[in-house]
Design a protein around this motif. Structure first.
Motif, PDB file in Angstrom:
ATOM      1  N   LEU A  12      38.850  45.859  53.738  1.00  0.00           N
ATOM      2  CA  LEU A  12      39.006  45.011  55.066  1.00  0.00           C
ATOM      3  C   LEU A  12      40.153  44.093  55.023  1.00  0.00           C
ATOM      4  O   LEU A  12      40.273  43.413  54.088  1.00  0.00           O
ATOM      5  N   ILE A  13      40.717  44.136  56.012  1.00  0.00           N
ATOM      6  CA  ILE A  13      42.045  43.164  55.821  1.00  0.00           C
ATOM      7  C   ILE A  13      41.840  41.822  55.822  1.00  0.00           C
ATOM      8  O   ILE A  13      42.417  41.056  54.991  1.00  0.00           O
ATOM      9  N   SER A  14      40.654  41.428  56.369  1.00  0.00           N
ATOM     10  CA  SER A  14      40.172  39.971  56.126  1.00  0.00           C
ATOM     11  C   SER A  14      39.611  39.593  54.804  1.00  0.00           C
ATOM     12  O   SER A  14      38.669  38.474  54.370  1.00  0.00           O
ATOM     13  N   MET A  15      39.191  40.602  54.011  1.00  0.00           N
ATOM     14  CA  MET A  15      38.489  40.434  52.789  1.00  0.00           C
ATOM     15  C   MET A  15      39.082  39.612  51.907  1.00  0.00           C
ATOM     16  O   MET A  15      40.145  39.516  51.467  1.00  0.00           O
ATOM     17  N   GLN A  16      38.168  38.461  51.486  1.00  0.00           N
ATOM     18  CA  GLN A  16      38.561  37.697  50.549  1.00  0.00           C
ATOM     19  C   GLN A  16      37.503  37.200  49.699  1.00  0.00           C
ATOM     20  O   GLN A  16      36.328  37.088  49.876  1.00  0.00           O
ATOM     21  N   LEU A  17      37.656  37.301  48.067  1.00  0.00           N
ATOM     22  CA  LEU A  17      36.868  37.136  47.011  1.00  0.00           C
ATOM     23  C   LEU A  17      37.266  35.979  46.222  1.00  0.00           C
ATOM     24  O   LEU A  17      38.501  36.191  45.934  1.00  0.00           O
ATOM     25  N   ASP A  19      37.549  33.621  42.916  1.00  0.00           N
ATOM     26  CA  ASP A  19      37.248  33.768  41.188  1.00  0.00           C
ATOM     27  C   ASP A  19      37.531  35.304  40.953  1.00  0.00           C
ATOM     28  O   ASP A  19      36.606  35.704  40.064  1.00  0.00           O
ATOM     29  N   SER A  20      38.369  35.741  41.418  1.00  0.00           N
ATOM     30  CA  SER A  20      38.669  37.401  41.130  1.00  0.00           C
ATOM     31  C   SER A  20      39.536  37.503  39.759  1.00  0.00           C
ATOM     32  O   SER A  20      40.040  36.266  39.358  1.00  0.00           O
ATOM     33  N   SER A  21      39.535  38.551  38.841  1.00  0.00           N
ATOM     34  CA  SER A  21      40.231  38.604  37.940  1.00  0.00           C
ATOM     35  C   SER A  21      41.530  39.228  37.990  1.00  0.00           C
ATOM     36  O   SER A  21      42.306  39.327  37.270  1.00  0.00           O
ATOM     37  N   GLY A  22      41.507  40.138  39.099  1.00  0.00           N
ATOM     38  CA  GLY A  22      42.707  40.895  39.521  1.00  0.00           C
ATOM     39  C   GLY A  22      42.662  41.386  40.801  1.00  0.00           C
ATOM     40  O   GLY A  22      41.374  41.204  41.764  1.00  0.00           O
ATOM     41  N   VAL A  23      43.784  41.936  41.438  1.00  0.00           N
ATOM     42  CA  VAL A  23      43.811  42.404  42.838  1.00  0.00           C
ATOM     43  C   VAL A  23      44.524  44.007  43.004  1.00  0.00           C
ATOM     44  O   VAL A  23      45.387  44.104  42.350  1.00  0.00           O
ATOM     45  N   PHE A  24      43.492  44.705  43.545  1.00  0.00           N
ATOM     46  CA  PHE A  24      44.319  45.936  44.060  1.00  0.00           C
ATOM     47  C   PHE A  24      45.164  45.964  45.239  1.00  0.00           C
ATOM     48  O   PHE A  24      44.539  45.625  46.160  1.00  0.00           O
ATOM     49  N   GLU A  25      46.412  46.247  45.322  1.00  0.00           N
ATOM     50  CA  GLU A  25      47.230  46.003  46.560  1.00  0.00           C
ATOM     51  C   GLU A  25      47.806  47.577  47.064  1.00  0.00           C
ATOM     52  O   GLU A  25      48.048  48.332  46.173  1.00  0.00           O
ATOM     53  N   THR A  89      44.819  43.999  50.221  1.00  0.00           N
ATOM     54  CA  THR A  89      44.437  43.390  48.955  1.00  0.00           C
ATOM     55  C   THR A  89      42.878  43.615  48.652  1.00  0.00           C
ATOM     56  O   THR A  89      42.127  43.410  49.877  1.00  0.00           O
ATOM     57  N   VAL A  90      42.489  44.135  47.671  1.00  0.00           N
ATOM     58  CA  VAL A  90      40.971  44.273  47.417  1.00  0.00           C
ATOM     59  C   VAL A  90      40.798  43.458  45.886  1.00  0.00           C
ATOM     60  O   VAL A  90      41.116  44.103  44.779  1.00  0.00           O
ATOM     61  N   PRO A  91      40.447  42.183  45.905  1.00  0.00           N
ATOM     62  CA  PRO A  91      40.073  41.727  44.740  1.00  0.00           C
ATOM     63  C   PRO A  91      38.997  42.084  44.057  1.00  0.00           C
ATOM     64  O   PRO A  91      38.123  42.563  44.568  1.00  0.00           O
ATOM     65  N   PHE A  92      39.036  42.131  42.505  1.00  0.00           N
ATOM     66  CA  PHE A  92      37.735  42.454  41.679  1.00  0.00           C
ATOM     67  C   PHE A  92      37.277  41.410  40.742  1.00  0.00           C
ATOM     68  O   PHE A  92      38.440  40.678  40.121  1.00  0.00           O
ATOM     69  N   TYR A 155      51.065  51.560  45.899  1.00  0.00           N
ATOM     70  CA  TYR A 155      49.791  50.753  45.356  1.00  0.00           C
ATOM     71  C   TYR A 155      50.031  50.198  44.043  1.00  0.00           C
ATOM     72  O   TYR A 155      51.146  50.853  43.308  1.00  0.00           O
ATOM     73  N   ARG A 156      49.177  49.437  43.702  1.00  0.00           N
ATOM     74  CA  ARG A 156      49.330  48.693  42.438  1.00  0.00           C
ATOM     75  C   ARG A 156      48.333  47.755  41.905  1.00  0.00           C
ATOM     76  O   ARG A 156      47.392  47.369  42.910  1.00  0.00           O
ATOM     77  N   VAL A 157      48.137  47.516  40.796  1.00  0.00           N
ATOM     78  CA  VAL A 157      46.918  46.381  40.355  1.00  0.00           C
ATOM     79  C   VAL A 157      47.572  45.326  39.483  1.00  0.00           C
ATOM     80  O   VAL A 157      48.544  45.530  38.604  1.00  0.00           O
TER      81      VAL A 157
END
Length: 271
Positions: A12-17, A19-25, A89-92, A155-157
């Protein structure tokens, strides 16, 4: 099914998490539609639905992507679309597994604000990518072509700030407080600040020459003597109290010099 549900993330474009360790973009660069895909193209718009699964197993992904819709941009279905928007972006918050299954679907929006994906006849095309994806600042580029459309995306991580390593699991944040004193190098190793040492850079470096066995320090540049030792470098033993004409090699000794005797070396043997 429960395990797949725990690893499938809806973009979701508005997704925000936090204390993530990385991000998929993900960047959608362009979408070209080569044929009419709407009954009333004048009012028809297109939106994308994207699903990211952190494995190479795409089984049940379609079922798990319900409500995984994202509005990348509205545009006429019978025109080309070029995106200049920021990446999705998708934080994980876990070790990056190195595998992805990515599905991007283009859907008709037959009426204003109607982004339902229940009617499969409204799906224009589906683009699927299954691959290993290493952590890198460089982008992986893909072009998918269908019978009616072409999609270009990349895309990238990347690891978040303070996270390092091949799976973004090595944490290192510079600090200079009562508990630690260090900076971090590019790979996440701790680099002690000047005058500090130890695994966590919490041990001060004493003054130069301070005896390591008999001296210590609570702040950089100090040299405090342990019990039984004295001197600027804590390398002089303390003689037995009352020792008058004697020496020591260990604390509390009183070894008499030549010509002297007695418990306190106060007896002149030549008298």
């Amino acid at each position: 099914m429960a395990q797949l549900l725990s690893t499938c993330f809806f973009i979701l474009i508005s997704m925000q998490l936090a204390d993530s360790s990385g991000v998929f973009e993900l960047k959608v660069h362009s979408f070209t539609n080569t044929g009419s895909v709407c009954e009333q193209s004048r009012d028809c718009q297109i939106f994308f639905r994207v699903c990211l699964n952190y494995s190479l197993d795409v089984t049940f992904i379609t079922l798990l992507c319900n409500n995984g819709t994202v509005q990348i941009g509205t545009f006429d279905a019978d025109q080309s679309f070029i995106s200049s928007s920021a990446p999705i972006t998708v934080p994980f918050k876990f070790k990056w597994p190195g595998n992805i299954s990515l599905i991007i679907e283009a859907w008709n929006e037959e009426s204003s604000s109607d982004q339902s994906t229940e009617n499969w006849y409204r799906m224009i095309n589906r683009f699927t990518t299954n691959k290993r994806l290493a952590v890198s600042k460089g982008w992986s580029h893909d072009v998918h072509r269908g019978e009616k459309s072409e999609l270009r995306y990349s895309y990238r991580v990347v690891c978040d700030e303070f996270y390092h390593g091949d799976n973004c699991s090595d944490f290192c944040r510079p600090r200079n407080d009562p508990f630690a004193h260090f900076n971090c190098d590019a790979t996440g190793n701790r680099i002690c600040l000047a005058e500090w040492k130890g695994e966590y850079c919490a041990e001060p470096i004493c003054s130069s020459g301070c005896n390591e066995d008999h001296g210590y320090c609570e702040a950089p540049g100090e040299c405090k003597c342990r019990l039984g030792w004295q001197g600027p470098l804590c390398d002089e033993c303390v003689k037995h109290p009352g020792c008058l004409h004697g020496t020591c090699s260990q604390p509390w000794q009183c070894s008499c010099k030549e010509g002297w005797g007695g418990l306190f070396c106060d007896r002149n043997l030549n008298a």
